[in-house]
Motif scaffolding. Sequence first.
Motif, PDB file in Angstrom:
ATOM      1  N   PRO A 157      -4.763 -14.546   1.002  1.00 15.45           N
ATOM      2  CA  PRO A 157      -4.844 -13.501   2.029  1.00 15.45           C
ATOM      3  C   PRO A 157      -3.446 -13.110   2.493  1.00 15.45           C
ATOM      4  CG  PRO A 157      -5.402 -15.633   2.966  1.00 15.45           C
ATOM      5  CD  PRO A 157      -5.218 -15.857   1.491  1.00 15.45           C
ATOM      6  N   ILE A 158      -3.232 -11.827   2.735  1.00 15.54           N
ATOM      7  CA  ILE A 158      -1.927 -11.352   3.203  1.00 15.54           C
ATOM      8  C   ILE A 158      -2.147 -10.483   4.441  1.00 15.54           C
ATOM      9  CG2 ILE A 158      -0.697 -11.505   0.990  1.00 15.54           C
ATOM     10  CD1 ILE A 158      -1.326  -8.496   0.598  1.00 15.54           C
ATOM     11  N   HIS A 159      -2.478 -11.121   5.527  1.00 15.30           N
ATOM     12  CA  HIS A 159      -2.791 -10.367   6.733  1.00 15.30           C
ATOM     13  C   HIS A 159      -1.934 -10.761   7.929  1.00 15.30           C
ATOM     14  CE1 HIS A 159      -4.940 -13.962   8.037  1.00 15.30           C
ATOM     15  NE2 HIS A 159      -5.614 -13.928   6.886  1.00 15.30           N
ATOM     16  N   GLU A 160      -0.840 -11.496   7.661  1.00 13.14           N
ATOM     17  CA  GLU A 160       0.031 -11.884   8.769  1.00 13.14           C
ATOM     18  C   GLU A 160       0.613 -10.627   9.427  1.00 13.14           C
ATOM     19  OE1 GLU A 160       1.705 -14.491  11.410  1.00 13.14           O
ATOM     20  OE2 GLU A 160       0.405 -15.005   9.700  1.00 13.14           O
ATOM     21  N   GLY A 161       0.351 -10.460  10.714  1.00 12.30           N
ATOM     22  CA  GLY A 161       0.824  -9.291  11.447  1.00 12.30           C
ATOM     23  C   GLY A 161      -0.222  -8.207  11.614  1.00 12.30           C
ATOM     24  N   ASN A 204       8.270  -7.190   2.579  1.00  9.55           N
ATOM     25  CA  ASN A 204       8.362  -8.383   1.729  1.00  9.55           C
ATOM     26  C   ASN A 204       7.064  -8.615   0.951  1.00  9.55           C
ATOM     27  OD1 ASN A 204       6.759  -9.079   3.852  1.00  9.55           O
ATOM     28  ND2 ASN A 204       8.086 -10.723   4.612  1.00  9.55           N
ATOM     29  N   SER A 205       6.605  -7.557   0.335  1.00 12.89           N
ATOM     30  CA  SER A 205       5.454  -7.612  -0.577  1.00 12.89           C
ATOM     31  C   SER A 205       4.180  -8.130   0.076  1.00 12.89           C
ATOM     32  CB  SER A 205       5.781  -8.473  -1.804  1.00 12.89           C
ATOM     33  OG  SER A 205       6.918  -7.984  -2.479  1.00 12.89           O
ATOM     34  N   GLY A 206       4.006  -7.819   1.342  1.00 15.08           N
ATOM     35  CA  GLY A 206       2.777  -8.165   2.036  1.00 15.08           C
ATOM     36  C   GLY A 206       2.795  -9.498   2.746  1.00 15.08           C
ATOM     37  N   ALA A 207       3.889 -10.233   2.688  1.00 19.81           N
ATOM     38  CA  ALA A 207       3.928 -11.525   3.375  1.00 19.81           C
ATOM     39  C   ALA A 207       3.847 -11.345   4.891  1.00 19.81           C
ATOM     40  CB  ALA A 207       5.198 -12.289   2.990  1.00 19.81           C
ATOM     41  N   LEU A 208       4.440 -10.279   5.392  1.00 20.98           N
ATOM     42  CA  LEU A 208       4.403  -9.998   6.823  1.00 20.98           C
ATOM     43  C   LEU A 208       4.261  -8.497   7.025  1.00 20.98           C
ATOM     44  CD1 LEU A 208       4.713 -11.002   9.775  1.00 20.98           C
ATOM     45  CD2 LEU A 208       7.181 -10.604   9.520  1.00 20.98           C
ATOM     46  N   TRP A 209       3.366  -8.113   7.912  1.00 15.17           N
ATOM     47  CA  TRP A 209       3.116  -6.704   8.197  1.00 15.17           C
ATOM     48  C   TRP A 209       3.577  -6.353   9.606  1.00 15.17           C
ATOM     49  CZ3 TRP A 209       1.203  -3.725   4.253  1.00 15.17           C
ATOM     50  CH2 TRP A 209       0.583  -4.395   3.191  1.00 15.17           C
ATOM     51  N   ILE A 260      -4.037  -6.834  12.709  1.00 24.51           N
ATOM     52  CA  ILE A 260      -5.124  -7.138  13.625  1.00 24.51           C
ATOM     53  C   ILE A 260      -6.318  -7.626  12.817  1.00 24.51           C
ATOM     54  CG2 ILE A 260      -6.763  -6.139  15.278  1.00 24.51           C
ATOM     55  CD1 ILE A 260      -4.573  -4.235  16.146  1.00 24.51           C
ATOM     56  N   ASP A 261      -6.917  -8.719  13.280  1.00 25.44           N
ATOM     57  CA  ASP A 261      -8.036  -9.301  12.555  1.00 25.44           C
ATOM     58  C   ASP A 261      -9.188  -8.303  12.443  1.00 25.44           C
ATOM     59  OD1 ASP A 261      -9.421 -11.216  11.185  1.00 25.44           O
ATOM     60  OD2 ASP A 261     -10.193 -12.210  12.973  1.00 25.44           O
ATOM     61  N   ASP A 262      -9.906  -8.404  11.329  1.00 29.82           N
ATOM     62  CA  ASP A 262     -11.061  -7.548  11.063  1.00 29.82           C
ATOM     63  C   ASP A 262     -10.642  -6.089  10.889  1.00 29.82           C
ATOM     64  OD1 ASP A 262     -13.699  -7.099  10.512  1.00 29.82           O
ATOM     65  OD2 ASP A 262     -14.248  -6.731  12.596  1.00 29.82           O
ATOM     66  N   SER A 263      -9.651  -5.885  10.021  1.00 27.73           N
ATOM     67  CA  SER A 263      -9.188  -4.535   9.717  1.00 27.73           C
ATOM     68  C   SER A 263      -9.715  -4.113   8.351  1.00 27.73           C
ATOM     69  CB  SER A 263      -7.654  -4.472   9.715  1.00 27.73           C
ATOM     70  OG  SER A 263      -7.149  -4.628  11.023  1.00 27.73           O
ATOM     71  N   ASP A 264     -10.433  -3.013   8.314  1.00 28.60           N
ATOM     72  CA  ASP A 264     -10.938  -2.439   7.065  1.00 28.60           C
ATOM     73  C   ASP A 264      -9.784  -1.697   6.396  1.00 28.60           C
ATOM     74  OD1 ASP A 264     -12.256  -1.202   5.033  1.00 28.60           O
ATOM     75  OD2 ASP A 264     -13.823  -0.305   6.264  1.00 28.60           O
ATOM     76  N   VAL A 265      -9.253  -2.250   5.299  1.00 25.18           N
ATOM     77  CA  VAL A 265      -8.065  -1.701   4.647  1.00 25.18           C
ATOM     78  C   VAL A 265      -8.506  -0.623   3.663  1.00 25.18           C
ATOM     79  CG1 VAL A 265      -6.020  -2.204   3.277  1.00 25.18           C
ATOM     80  CG2 VAL A 265      -6.876  -3.881   4.930  1.00 25.18           C
ATOM     81  N   MET A 266      -8.258   0.627   4.022  1.00 21.90           N
ATOM     82  CA  MET A 266      -8.770   1.762   3.261  1.00 21.90           C
ATOM     83  C   MET A 266      -7.789   2.286   2.226  1.00 21.90           C
ATOM     84  SD  MET A 266     -10.656   3.732   6.417  1.00 21.90           S
ATOM     85  CE  MET A 266      -9.386   3.292   7.599  1.00 21.90           C
ATOM     86  N   SER A 267      -6.510   1.958   2.354  1.00 24.85           N
ATOM     87  CA  SER A 267      -5.510   2.465   1.408  1.00 24.85           C
ATOM     88  C   SER A 267      -4.344   1.493   1.354  1.00 24.85           C
ATOM     89  CB  SER A 267      -5.030   3.854   1.848  1.00 24.85           C
ATOM     90  OG  SER A 267      -4.038   4.342   0.969  1.00 24.85           O
ATOM     91  N   LEU A 300      -9.515  -7.176   5.967  1.00 24.30           N
ATOM     92  CA  LEU A 300      -8.133  -7.561   5.672  1.00 24.30           C
ATOM     93  C   LEU A 300      -7.799  -7.519   4.167  1.00 24.30           C
ATOM     94  CD1 LEU A 300      -7.889 -10.502   8.217  1.00 24.30           C
ATOM     95  CD2 LEU A 300      -7.033  -8.174   8.501  1.00 24.30           C
ATOM     96  N   PRO A 301      -6.478  -7.566   3.829  1.00 23.36           N
ATOM     97  CA  PRO A 301      -6.034  -7.458   2.430  1.00 23.36           C
ATOM     98  C   PRO A 301      -5.818  -8.814   1.760  1.00 23.36           C
ATOM     99  CG  PRO A 301      -4.168  -7.176   3.894  1.00 23.36           C
ATOM    100  CD  PRO A 301      -5.354  -7.426   4.780  1.00 23.36           C
ATOM    101  N   TRP A 302      -5.812  -8.760   0.397  1.00 23.13           N
ATOM    102  CA  TRP A 302      -5.560  -9.950  -0.407  1.00 23.13           C
ATOM    103  C   TRP A 302      -4.600  -9.567  -1.533  1.00 23.13           C
ATOM    104  CZ3 TRP A 302      -8.142 -14.888  -0.139  1.00 23.13           C
ATOM    105  CH2 TRP A 302      -9.016 -14.992   0.962  1.00 23.13           C
TER     106      TRP A 302
END
Length: 703
Positions: free
Chosen positions: A233-237, A270-275, A239-246, A220-222
């Motif tokens: 952490p900014i992972h709302e929306g 909104n700048s990563g608050a919700l995906w 899927i848990d355990d996502s390898d963020v490659m880009s 997940l992203p931060w």
Amino acid sequence: MLRERGRHIHRPRPISAMNDRFDFRRAASLFVLILSVCFASPALAGNGPVWRPMGPPGGDVISLVQAPSEPARLYLGTVDGHIFSSGDEGRRWELVGRPGTRSDFVVQSLAVDPRDARVVYAAGWTLDPAAGGGVYRSSDGGITWQAAGLAGHAVRAIALAPSAPETMVAGALDGVYRSRDSGRAWERISPEAHADLHDLDSVAVDPHHPDVIYVGTSHLPWKTNDGGVHWAPIHEGMIDDSDVMSIVVDRAHPARVFASACSGIYRSENSGALWRKIGGIPNTARRTHVIRLDPLRPQVLFAGTTEGLWRSTDGGGSWHRVTPPDWSINGLVVSERTPGRLILGTQKLGLLVSDDSGQTFRAANDGFNHRRVVSLALDAGQPARVLAVLAGAPEPLLATDDGGSTWKPLGPGLRMESLRGIYASPGGWWAALERGGLMRYDTVRGAWIAAGMLIGDIQPPVEPSQPLLLKRRTPAPASAPKPQAGPRPLRAVVDDMAFAEDGWYAATEEALLVSRDQGATWRAVPFGQLSLPTRSVRVSPDGRRLWVVSLRGIVYSLDAGLTWAWRDLPVDAGGALHLEAADESTFFAIGNRALYISIDSGRTWRKAGNGLPQVPIQQVAVVAGTVFAAVQSGGIYYSRDRGSRWDRLEGSLADAFFPAVIASASSSTVFAASSTDGLYAVEFAPASSATSSSASPGINRPR
């Protein structure tokens, strides 16, 4: 004169074992070393060696970037630390340099100063986990490099702050780091030993605020809004355990952020608050290595995945694939200079370019030769005809008839995983199979076909406890002919081949075989009364002189195999693997532990030293009085006095690994196949007469 008419490169490993797919993101080890055209050896400089690249074009691209201030300038990085550059948006490439000195440095990420297209940063990691990696800086377009910090850290991503280019953020396996002075000094900005802020894969900096930083981890992203003082952490929306490659921030609308993960592609307004997960890309193609926005058309997005390039024309609302599904894309540039122009950096295929937003593509590998050659065969009569076996390539067998100007696939009918070795006979290309048997390339059919029938019996091999009597064979009386088995397909495992005017020879794991009808039928050639497994064979053009490396040692014949005698290596050699010759009296034997030399036709042997390291030797080639030895630990050494003294080719060539090296006496050329950079023809002046007067064409040289 002793000479062979065809030439094969012996390898201790089957070709199929070297063709495994390479995972660039999680590789733990790979014997990757390089060959460079930009070298000058002091000892050979007077003779003017010229390294001419022969291809084949293409290869693996790990990272790809465009210079913001000069959109026509592109840079790409490779798995072995090479940097290539193009000044015309990918039409022509040039190998410019290498960050650092290690040949196992994976250039995972590149960045260009937006103020100066010649200032380039390269970040990466080494295949040796103990070495880590680091960041390097070039101020001359990638030609020369200086360390720019984080030595020993495995760096997976770097990004320059668009509003403050002297600020650089790096994501490493052990955390997030920042430099405010173009890499002169670094500080950790993520908490040390944080439970989640590690194993970084991606970094992005807000276009207007250098303290606003996004990072993607293997979980997940931060984000930080204050330069790393606080992280959230900014992972709302997601899927848990996502390898963020880009991660990509829209320059025109910084609140719009895109992220690619193993679970799919996401967009935030909104700048990563919700995906919100973007649909349209199937599960199998969700490993998206790179996302790019079209700078000239804000609603057009591209996603480079392990299953092709996908395009969206409605801001990510819907997607469709615009390339074949077997294209694996590691880098992508959407031109800021030419509308509709895309440059893809791929695994296996090299560079691909489109000028119509992905409707059509064409190869753009002019100057980018980065193939992994694992075996090589050279036509004895025509040095411009070469057959190369490639690892990790869509077409593993490629041939050239014009010295590398053009290459074409050579198939079908031969499966890469079954290939043991390739050979150039006077009648065409031959291949030995890993499980035994031979195939030849039928030019009329344009395919490989099974070839070779075994006639007669093969006597059982001699046991180590039995004495080996090497004497003249007495033919059986005509009145009592010995019964022989009928013709049957040749199934023996072939380790080497050599060709004379009236006979072809095959060293197999059952016996030495000979064919008098250009490979159609084969018979065993016994040493005395029994046969022996053989590893290597050399033969004179008239077929009278035979040199064979057998299971028991080196054995030779001066009468076409009627009588045999030993010419064995010292006991401490650990046995011989392969044999090469400079002339009728000078031989080089590759042993298990070192290289051995004989200057009296094999009667006595001495270990090669005086400059040559005592390590296993990969290949030996002899041409124009100069001996070249490629060592398995990397590098090529040469001798101009029949092996008495050795020097190493220096420069960026010093650590190169060559799976195949072939000499052509007719053109004073050495053909050197690199494990990463394709094939090169090395042309140079012959050695002085003082060292080459006795060096007539030997059995290791093609006709």
